[in-house]
Design an enzyme around this catalytic site. Structure first.
Site, PDB file in Angstrom:
ATOM      1  N   CYS A  61     -14.679  38.761 -38.569  1.00  0.00           N
ATOM      2  CA  CYS A  61     -13.559  39.674 -38.324  1.00  0.00           C
ATOM      3  C   CYS A  61     -13.981  41.142 -38.281  1.00  0.00           C
ATOM      4  O   CYS A  61     -13.677  41.860 -37.329  1.00  0.00           O
ATOM      5  CB  CYS A  61     -12.444  39.447 -39.341  1.00  0.00           C
ATOM      6  N   HIS A 109      -9.732  40.516 -44.787  1.00  0.00           N
ATOM      7  CA  HIS A 109      -9.734  40.228 -43.350  1.00  0.00           C
ATOM      8  C   HIS A 109      -9.218  41.441 -42.596  1.00  0.00           C
ATOM      9  O   HIS A 109      -8.376  42.193 -43.089  1.00  0.00           O
ATOM     10  CB  HIS A 109      -8.837  39.020 -43.052  1.00  0.00           C
ATOM     11  N   GLU A 121      -8.400  39.034 -32.906  1.00  0.00           N
ATOM     12  CA  GLU A 121      -9.287  38.893 -34.064  1.00  0.00           C
ATOM     13  C   GLU A 121     -10.290  37.769 -33.890  1.00  0.00           C
ATOM     14  O   GLU A 121     -10.117  36.884 -33.063  1.00  0.00           O
ATOM     15  CB  GLU A 121      -8.460  38.629 -35.316  1.00  0.00           C
TER      16      GLU A 121
END
Length: 148
Positions: A61, A109, A121
């Site tokens: 990420c 994240h 993402e």
């Protein structure tokens, strides 16, 4: 005499405070910048998720966001936590801002905000870089502006 001294001190203090003014606030990402951020990251749709990955061979990420901003001439920290700490925070995200998913005070994240129904993402193993529906409500938003 005391009145003149008090007036002089007040004038000096006011003058000094204007010299030590806070830096101008950094403006939030413009719609043009946001579109550039999303367009640049979208070029990597389909790239596999690789833990610790930060190249088109594979992204995690924060590797995706780090690489995207680097391609646009902006250095940002490599980890989701570092990106949160270094970003300007906002409560009203716009396209190109970053979405930080957290548990308590721990950011684990990061994604790129496209709109209220879509994040871009590198989500997790088995699901590479792509557009996804938001999957958490425990989020904070931040942004970085691009160089001119």
């Amino acid at each position: 005499m005391r009145k003149k001294l008090a007036t002089a001190l007040l004038t000096a203090t006011v003058g000094l405070s204007s010299l030590i003014a806070a830096p101008a606030a950094q403006a939030q990402v413009t719609s043009t910048q946001g579109a550039r951020i999303v367009r640049t990251a979208e070029a990597y749709r389909g790239v596999p998720y690789v833990w610790g990955g930060s190249s088109p061979r594979g992204f995690d990420c924060s590797g995706l966001t780090w690489y995207t901003f680097r391609r646009l001439g902006r250095w940002i920290p490599r980890t989701a936590e570092g990106q949160w700490t270094a970003s300007r925070h906002t409560r009203t995200p716009v396209e190109g801002d970053l979405v930080f998913v957290h548990s308590g005070s721990y950011v684990f994240h990061v994604a790129i905000y496209v709109n209220s129904r879509t994040w871009l993402e590198a989500e997790r193993p088995g699901r590479g870089v792509n557009l996804y529906r938001p999957w958490s409500r425990s989020v904070w938003y931040g942004y970085f502006t691009l160089p001119r």
